[in-house]
Design an enzyme around this catalytic site. Structure first.
Site, PDB file in Angstrom:
ATOM      1  N   PRO A   9      50.509  45.044  34.573  1.00 30.78           N
ATOM      2  CG  PRO A   9      50.210  42.748  34.241  1.00 30.78           C
ATOM      3  CD  PRO A   9      51.136  43.748  34.861  1.00 30.78           C
ATOM      4  CG  ASN A  10      45.199  44.146  32.471  1.00 33.86           C
ATOM      5  OD1 ASN A  10      45.068  44.458  31.295  1.00 33.86           O
ATOM      6  ND2 ASN A  10      45.474  42.915  32.851  1.00 33.86           N
ATOM      7  NE  ARG A  17      41.288  44.483  35.502  1.00 37.45           N
ATOM      8  CZ  ARG A  17      42.275  44.003  36.235  1.00 37.45           C
ATOM      9  NH1 ARG A  17      43.268  44.807  36.577  1.00 37.45           N
ATOM     10  NH2 ARG A  17      42.280  42.763  36.620  1.00 37.45           N
ATOM     11  CE1 TYR A  22      42.462  45.583  41.096  1.00 37.88           C
ATOM     12  CE2 TYR A  22      40.738  45.086  39.513  1.00 37.88           C
ATOM     13  CZ  TYR A  22      41.827  44.691  40.251  1.00 37.88           C
ATOM     14  OH  TYR A  22      42.291  43.411  40.162  1.00 37.88           O
ATOM     15  CG  ASN A  71      49.742  46.785  41.988  1.00 35.10           C
ATOM     16  OD1 ASN A  71      49.731  45.612  41.636  1.00 35.10           O
ATOM     17  ND2 ASN A  71      48.639  47.437  42.314  1.00 35.10           N
ATOM     18  CB  ALA A  74      48.102  39.449  36.367  1.00 37.16           C
ATOM     19  CD  GLU A  95      53.888  41.605  46.662  1.00 36.54           C
ATOM     20  OE1 GLU A  95      52.999  40.939  46.108  1.00 36.54           O
ATOM     21  OE2 GLU A  95      54.789  41.092  47.368  1.00 36.54           O
ATOM     22  CG  HIS A  97      48.898  43.242  45.423  1.00 33.41           C
ATOM     23  ND1 HIS A  97      49.111  43.039  44.081  1.00 33.41           N
ATOM     24  CD2 HIS A  97      49.932  42.665  46.074  1.00 33.41           C
ATOM     25  CE1 HIS A  97      50.233  42.340  43.931  1.00 33.41           C
ATOM     26  NE2 HIS A  97      50.746  42.120  45.120  1.00 33.41           N
ATOM     27  NE  ARG A 104      40.331  40.073  43.171  1.00 26.95           N
ATOM     28  CZ  ARG A 104      40.885  40.707  42.156  1.00 26.95           C
ATOM     29  NH1 ARG A 104      41.920  41.514  42.342  1.00 26.95           N
ATOM     30  NH2 ARG A 104      40.411  40.555  40.940  1.00 26.95           N
TER      31      ARG A 104
END
Length: 139
Positions: A9-10, A17, A22, A71, A74, A95, A97, A104
């Site tokens: 998502p996103n 964003r 990012y 990835n 969320a 995985e 990110h 964070r």
């Protein structure tokens, strides 16, 4: 070699964003760069904001592809279902990110994917995808 990148998502908003976290490049333009860099790899890309679609895609490719770069964004921190899907397939999953999730919010430090992933990369920006693909080429 056949590798798919699955983004959650996103991540369709990359380039727009929170560019301070990012970056300012869209994933589509970055994916074109990856295809040129790894021209001998059959590379595919899938993005969804819907948890079930990500699970379905993992099931679809998880027994026939040589590698999955995931990835889950969320959903990494909330989806037992995606974690179980990674555990249930045969194809190795790396995985990734973009940000350093451990620098964070505390909730981002939990991953339901990591225990079943072949490796985890975070905090390298988009370069993490390159590193994940290279890991498949070296193994």
């Amino acid at each position: 070699m056949k590798i798919i990148i699955i983004n959650g998502p996103n991540l369709n908003l990359l380039g727009k964003r929170e560019p301070e976290i990012y970056g300012s490049k869209t994933f589509e333009s970055y994916f074109e760069e990856l295809q040129l860099k790894f021209e001998k790899v059959q590379m595919f890309y899938f993005q969804s904001n819907i948890e079930g679609e990500i699970i379905d895609k993992l099931h679809e490719v998880g027994f026939s592809y040589d590698g999955i770069v995931l990835n889950a964004a969320a959903y990494t921190h909330t989806s037992v279902g995606i974690g179980d899907a990674v555990k249930g397939i045969e194809t190795k999953v790396i995985e990734v990110h973009i940000s350093n999730v451990h620098a964070r919010e505390e909730f981002r430090q939990q991953s339901y994917i990591s225990p079943n992933a072949g490796g985890v990369l975070f905090g390298f920006g988009l370069k993490g995808y390159d590193l994940a693909i290279e890991s498949f080429l070296l193994s």
